[in-house]
Motif scaffolding. Structure first.
Motif, short mmCIF file in Angstrom:
data_model
loop_
_atom_site.label_atom_id
_atom_site.label_comp_id
_atom_site.label_asym_id
_atom_site.label_seq_id
_atom_site.Cartn_x
_atom_site.Cartn_y
_atom_site.Cartn_z
N LEU A 102 0.49 -1.77 -0.27
CA LEU A 102 0.14 -0.13 -0.35
C LEU A 102 0.98 1.07 -0.08
CD1 LEU A 102 -2.88 -0.97 2.08
CD2 LEU A 102 -2.72 -1.21 -0.44
N PHE A 161 -16.66 -2.38 -5.27
CA PHE A 161 -15.63 -2.44 -4.13
C PHE A 161 -15.87 -2.41 -3.39
CE2 PHE A 161 -11.90 0.11 -2.06
CZ PHE A 161 -10.71 -1.20 -1.90
N GLN A 173 -2.70 -3.81 9.50
CA GLN A 173 -3.61 -4.76 9.59
C GLN A 173 -5.56 -4.16 9.34
OE1 GLN A 173 -2.70 -7.51 12.46
NE2 GLN A 173 -1.71 -8.60 10.69
N LEU A 180 -6.47 -2.16 8.19
CA LEU A 180 -6.91 -0.70 6.93
C LEU A 180 -6.61 -1.75 5.68
CD1 LEU A 180 -7.95 1.02 4.82
CD2 LEU A 180 -5.65 2.63 5.55
N THR A 181 -5.13 -2.51 5.81
CA THR A 181 -4.44 -2.91 4.73
C THR A 181 -5.27 -5.03 4.21
OG1 THR A 181 -2.61 -2.55 5.18
CG2 THR A 181 -2.50 -4.40 4.25
N LEU A 204 -8.91 -5.24 5.04
CA LEU A 204 -10.38 -4.57 4.21
C LEU A 204 -9.99 -4.25 3.24
CD1 LEU A 204 -12.63 -3.78 4.65
CD2 LEU A 204 -11.70 -1.01 4.71
N ILE A 205 -8.76 -3.93 2.24
CA ILE A 205 -8.85 -3.58 0.83
C ILE A 205 -8.43 -4.84 0.79
CG2 ILE A 205 -7.18 -2.52 -0.80
CD1 ILE A 205 -7.48 -0.18 1.62
#
Lengths: 251, 251
Positions: free
Chosen positions: A196, A228, B168, B170-171, B173-174
């Motif tokens: 990211l 998404f 974790q 946010l990462t 979730l994406i």
């Protein structure tokens, strides 16, 4: 030496000029004052009419300005000339070019999938998409692209836009959002999070104009970006419910 | 040889056993039948009470089962033993362990920021977070982690959870959303899109349980994931408005 006109001397126009000046007599134009930028890149500036009269004309204006630019140059483009665009979407530009330019003009729609940031270490293996629109000039565009080391793909504008709904619209939505919320470069990080952070570094300098073009002018973009967001919301909702169940089970 | 008990023999418990069996007499237990898995990894299984009575006890159950497991083992843990958890959040587990385990037991909360996928080429430079909770055993845990080649950080449960809301919650979730909508491995792709594909590869095998734990049991997660979704929605709205302005200007 063949004359190569570049209309629009922003980030991509300048990158193109740097790589083309050894092969062509490059002249450039832009609505803003670009004397300094052109001097730095080492190419000559000229009025729109002269640039539009070159053997090859590259349209490197923001895609939002493309229709307007085509109307301005249509009467200046020479019969037998080749007009190329470099916009990030291909269905609309291909249609606009076909409608605006005289039948005597060859047209190739292209999408260089790189910019100053991704090409900072050179063009080798950077992807160039070519969509034949009118005439046979796409063969020599592909050949020249390969000569520069680019990874050339030939496809249709529709297939391009379908793939770019993922590769660009979705990717830039995620990347731009992460840039806007300023995700921190944490001391504790995983390989996943590193991806990211690197996404942010790659697209952080892209213009808002490019972002809007990628989202609005690709007819397949909205479906994918909405999918998404809908899925992410659904996941968080299911997660909250699971959380409640877990607490209830423990109580 | 010191006896090392692992409670919970899922993906992480098995990975841990593989790396610990050369240094300890490892015995493992799980609510499900793990005879086959234990034989493959080359460690012995035993009843919960025996495993909980080891010199060192690693809790590798899903974090949702942690409180319940602590209640089950509290009377079996020996005075002077060390209990370690490996959950992906740290504030709640640290509190639960402190409340459940006798004062005679040392406690270290840890978070190995890797799994079978990211450690498939070995442990070298994989991050291990250590939070001292009770006693001084965290020093020897850190030393052993470094001996295994891990990149050891020592921090507080709160600071850990604050960072992990990005790294974790946010990462994942994406990544989980991208896995669920099955983003395709397009022929035409950019470095940026490649980062999303690699994110999917890294977290695609993670359990839903882990996902829920990361989202629900980190007190800072929801603020960050909601900020992301809010910003993404805002961007798409601004984009639509900008698109309309552009079309209006061209008309």
């Amino acid at each position: 030496m063949n004359r190569f006109g570049i209309i629009g001397f922003g980030r991509f126009g300048q990158l193109a000029a740097r790589h083309l000046r050894d092969y062509f007599d490059v002249i450039v134009t832009d609505a803003r004052d670009i004397a300094e930028d052109a001097a730095r890149v080492g190419v000559r500036t000229a009025a729109l009419a002269e640039v539009a009269g070159c053997d090859t004309v590259m349209l490197a204006v923001p895609v939002q300005a493309l229709e307007h630019t085509l109307a301005d140059i249509a009467s200046h483009v020479r019969p037998g000339a080749l007009v190329i665009d470099v916009a990030s979407v291909k269905m609309l530009p291909a249609r606009w070019m076909t409608e605006a330019l005289p039948a005597s003009v060859d047209i190739v729609a292209t999408h260089p999938l790189f910019g100053p940031q991704s090409a900072r270490r050179g063009l080798a293996a950077q992807p160039l998409v070519i969509c034949p629109v009118r005439g046979e000039a796409h063969h020599r565009v592909a050949e020249f692209g390969r000569k520069l080391g680019l990874k050339v793909s030939v496809t249709t504008p529709e297939e391009h836009d379908r793939e770019m709904a993922y590769v660009q619209a979705l990717t830039h939505l995620i990347g731009r959002t992460l840039v806007n919320i300023r995700i921190p470069d944490e001391e504790l990080k995983t390989d996943s999070y590193q991806h990211l952070l690197e996404l942010c570094a790659l697209i952080g300098d892209d213009s808002e104009e490019l972002f809007f073009a990628i989202q609005n002018l690709n007819p397949f973009a909205q479906e994918i970006t909405q999918q998404f967001i809908g899925q992410a919301n659904g996941l968080l909702e299911r997660s909250l419910k699971a959380g409640n169940r877990s607490v209830a089970a423990e109580a």
